[in-house]
Design a protein around this motif. Sequence first.
Motif, PDB file in Angstrom:
ATOM      1  N   ALA A 179       0.811  -1.211   0.000  1.00  0.00           N
ATOM      2  CA  ALA A 179       0.000   0.000   0.000  1.00  0.00           C
ATOM      3  C   ALA A 179       0.847   1.265   0.000  1.00  0.00           C
ATOM      4  O   ALA A 179       0.301   2.372   0.099  1.00  0.00           O
ATOM      5  N   ALA A 180       2.159   1.125  -0.112  1.00  0.00           N
ATOM      6  CA  ALA A 180       3.039   2.298  -0.016  1.00  0.00           C
ATOM      7  C   ALA A 180       2.721   3.334  -1.084  1.00  0.00           C
ATOM      8  O   ALA A 180       2.680   4.544  -0.814  1.00  0.00           O
ATOM      9  N   GLY A 181       2.490   2.887  -2.304  1.00  0.00           N
ATOM     10  CA  GLY A 181       2.186   3.820  -3.379  1.00  0.00           C
ATOM     11  C   GLY A 181       0.873   4.546  -3.141  1.00  0.00           C
ATOM     12  O   GLY A 181       0.757   5.758  -3.388  1.00  0.00           O
ATOM     13  N   LEU A 182      -0.124   3.792  -2.656  1.00  0.00           N
ATOM     14  CA  LEU A 182      -1.419   4.404  -2.362  1.00  0.00           C
ATOM     15  C   LEU A 182      -1.295   5.408  -1.215  1.00  0.00           C
ATOM     16  O   LEU A 182      -1.902   6.489  -1.248  1.00  0.00           O
ATOM     17  N   GLN A 183      -0.523   5.044  -0.204  1.00  0.00           N
ATOM     18  CA  GLN A 183      -0.327   5.966   0.924  1.00  0.00           C
ATOM     19  C   GLN A 183       0.374   7.242   0.467  1.00  0.00           C
ATOM     20  O   GLN A 183       0.036   8.345   0.922  1.00  0.00           O
ATOM     21  N   ALA A 184       1.321   7.109  -0.438  1.00  0.00           N
ATOM     22  CA  ALA A 184       2.009   8.285  -0.970  1.00  0.00           C
ATOM     23  C   ALA A 184       1.033   9.185  -1.725  1.00  0.00           C
ATOM     24  O   ALA A 184       1.089  10.422  -1.619  1.00  0.00           O
ATOM     25  N   ALA A 185       0.115   8.571  -2.480  1.00  0.00           N
ATOM     26  CA  ALA A 185      -0.885   9.359  -3.210  1.00  0.00           C
ATOM     27  C   ALA A 185      -1.793  10.109  -2.235  1.00  0.00           C
ATOM     28  O   ALA A 185      -2.138  11.274  -2.458  1.00  0.00           O
ATOM     29  N   VAL A 186      -2.203   9.415  -1.145  1.00  0.00           N
ATOM     30  CA  VAL A 186      -3.044  10.059  -0.132  1.00  0.00           C
ATOM     31  C   VAL A 186      -2.302  11.244   0.488  1.00  0.00           C
ATOM     32  O   VAL A 186      -2.879  12.330   0.675  1.00  0.00           O
TER      33      VAL A 186
END
Length: 379
Positions: free
Chosen positions: A267-274
């Motif tokens: 989920a690192a990429g999604l967390q970065a987007a958030v």
Amino acid sequence: ITIASPTLPVLYAGRLLTGAGLGVALHAAPLYIAETAPPELRGRLVAYKEAAIVAGIVLGYAAGAVNGDAAAWRETLAPAIPLEVAMLALSLALPESPRWLALRGRDDDAAEAVARLQQIELSKAQAQVRAITTSAPPAADGSARPQAAAPSLLELLPRLFGEKGNRQALLIGCGLVLFQQLSGQPSVLYYANRLLESIGLGFIAAVGVGSFKLVMTIVSANLVESESWGRRPLLLAGTAAMTVSLAGLSALYATSGAALAAGGAGAAGLQAAVILLLFLYVGGYQVGFGPITWLILSEIFPLAVRSPAISIGTLLNFGSNYFVGILFELERTAVGEPALFGGFALVALAAVAFIYTKVPETRGLSLEEIEAKLTNGEF
């Protein structure tokens, strides 16, 4: 009182007194700045008041980090005492607002205050005071001279709500305050801090978000009197950025909410987007609503009703902030992040429409010119 409190009730009393002082200061500071600054500096100085608040928040984060242990909360609060003492001493050294003096018929004192505050010749200060008294409300006997004693709040309320220009100013000021809070500001920032703590970036993120807020507030302060920008463009740009951010958060949670909830390396990429979307929201807020709402609130109201009107705006600000903040977790649990952020996005979009249709540009105008335009229906 708070730092020296021996018991919990005394601690509560200290916090209550602190809250009351903050409420008065947040009401008085933009009002005093607006009434004493020349038109070409008014916007920048009121915006820098917001920057000073954000800087204080960042210093608070730093004090908490230095002291570390939650048991050292007294040591965390102690560094604020010298700043408060300095603020009190400097406040006592300031002259009274020239417009407050002029409203009470003290023209000579008002001219001296203008000359001292703006470092100009007394003759030029007297000319400014004449402009103030010309626009002042009539006395009780119908004469054009300012009143020697200010009317009570109960006497001002019918005028505040009864006169068309005052009602328009109240709509603009209170509308901005409500949209500022109902677009999710306290909730989104709370959520951002919680998310960043969950991935191990608690203190670093707090300082990072605070520093970013400070930078964006300074950017706004340096653009608010620019011929290329001004109040309306900054509000529209900032609120549009908030709308895009909130819509993006809603879409992201609608499509990838389960992956974000699961966390982990995947989920690192999604967390970065958030995080990027949250920073977009914070930046938009600090460019627009953060400093500009208080600026317009301090300058849009006519002199006779300015203080009670700003009091109403301040009350709405704290009240709506409180309710949006406490209801966030209940709403998130009940409807989920996609609907919650989507609802905030719709409110922010409505705010863009409100600003575009209702909020006038006041850059470069004196407070008396703003009052005249309101009275004459030119806004």
